[in-house]
Design a protein around this motif. Sequence first.
Motif, PDB file in Angstrom:
ATOM      1  N   MET A  44       0.850  -1.174   0.000  1.00 12.88           N
ATOM      2  CA  MET A  44       0.000   0.000   0.000  1.00 12.88           C
ATOM      3  C   MET A  44       0.893   1.233   0.000  1.00 12.88           C
ATOM      4  N   ASN A  45       0.396   2.333  -0.535  1.00 19.06           N
ATOM      5  CA  ASN A  45       1.187   3.554  -0.568  1.00 19.06           C
ATOM      6  C   ASN A  45       0.984   4.347   0.718  1.00 19.06           C
ATOM      7  N   ILE A  46       1.751   5.407   0.856  1.00 11.96           N
ATOM      8  CA  ILE A  46       1.738   6.168   2.107  1.00 11.96           C
ATOM      9  C   ILE A  46       0.393   6.845   2.349  1.00 11.96           C
ATOM     10  N   GLY A  47      -0.287   7.269   1.287  1.00 10.51           N
ATOM     11  CA  GLY A  47      -1.593   7.899   1.452  1.00 10.51           C
ATOM     12  C   GLY A  47      -2.614   6.942   2.036  1.00 10.51           C
ATOM     13  N   GLU A  48      -2.626   5.719   1.534  1.00  8.98           N
ATOM     14  CA  GLU A  48      -3.553   4.715   2.059  1.00  8.98           C
ATOM     15  C   GLU A  48      -3.200   4.360   3.499  1.00  8.98           C
ATOM     16  N   LEU A  49      -1.907   4.232   3.788  1.00  6.39           N
ATOM     17  CA  LEU A  49      -1.477   3.934   5.153  1.00  6.39           C
ATOM     18  C   LEU A  49      -1.880   5.063   6.100  1.00  6.39           C
ATOM     19  N   GLY A  66      13.626   4.826  12.483  1.00  5.47           N
ATOM     20  CA  GLY A  66      13.916   3.403  12.588  1.00  5.47           C
ATOM     21  C   GLY A  66      12.819   2.591  13.247  1.00  5.47           C
ATOM     22  N   LEU A  67      11.641   3.183  13.397  1.00  2.37           N
ATOM     23  CA  LEU A  67      10.533   2.475  14.034  1.00  2.37           C
ATOM     24  C   LEU A  67       9.695   1.693  13.036  1.00  2.37           C
ATOM     25  N   LEU A  68       9.641   2.168  11.839  1.00  3.06           N
ATOM     26  CA  LEU A  68       8.849   1.520  10.796  1.00  3.06           C
ATOM     27  C   LEU A  68       9.818   0.968   9.760  1.00  3.06           C
ATOM     28  N   GLN A  69       9.896  -0.339   9.723  1.00  5.60           N
ATOM     29  CA  GLN A  69      10.852  -0.985   8.836  1.00  5.60           C
ATOM     30  C   GLN A  69      10.119  -1.730   7.729  1.00  5.60           C
ATOM     31  N   ALA A  70      10.868  -2.404   6.904  1.00  9.41           N
ATOM     32  CA  ALA A  70      10.319  -3.205   5.799  1.00  9.41           C
ATOM     33  C   ALA A  70       9.543  -2.332   4.818  1.00  9.41           C
ATOM     34  N   VAL A  71      10.076  -1.142   4.565  1.00  6.84           N
ATOM     35  CA  VAL A  71       9.466  -0.250   3.589  1.00  6.84           C
ATOM     36  C   VAL A  71      10.201  -0.448   2.272  1.00  6.84           C
ATOM     37  N   ARG A  85       7.189   5.060  -1.795  1.00  5.79           N
ATOM     38  CA  ARG A  85       7.260   4.050  -0.754  1.00  5.79           C
ATOM     39  C   ARG A  85       6.066   3.095  -0.875  1.00  5.79           C
ATOM     40  N   THR A  86       6.305   1.839  -0.569  1.00  2.83           N
ATOM     41  CA  THR A  86       5.203   0.880  -0.443  1.00  2.83           C
ATOM     42  C   THR A  86       5.361   0.200   0.909  1.00  2.83           C
TER      43      THR A  86
END
Length: 161
Positions: free
Chosen positions: A1-6, A24-29, A37-38
């Motif tokens: 999902m893209n950043i807008g949807e998130l 460093g709190l949100l990984q696996a981007v 970004r997805t």
Amino acid sequence: MNIGELAKRTGLTSSRIRFYERAGLLQAVDRRANGYRTYPPQAVLVLELITTAQQAGFSLDEIRKLLPPGLDRWDHAGLVEALRRKVADIEALEGRLKQSKAQLVALLAEIEAKPDDMDCAANARRVLSHVLGDKAGGGEIPIGDGGLLAKRTRRRVATAG
């Protein structure tokens, strides 16, 4: 999902999500070829955990230490210990707040006990003389109708009008 949807799913702004990523709190981007970004579906849960932890009083550093690289690798003992420490911190804060509230309520009662024929400056001197009257004595000062005011409060009294 893209950043807008998130952002829509979490109620966070895109800039806040990017901040958590940089911290460093949100990984696996992942990044697409166009640089966008997805985010995986678990990003919603991670952001909700971060938000909840912040509301509970955890700092970003504390959250960073608690969040595992993957949600399937929690350090159970570490998490439980951190939560217990935070509960103890909150209880200690509640105790300090209760004491501060009692001191302020007592001070307010002393200020509001101003005789009708007394001006604000004279009332301030009256309150200060009560508060400072026990300089050499114990830890509490009798006031008004039998209440007590801790000596520390006298530092907080500037005017009592």
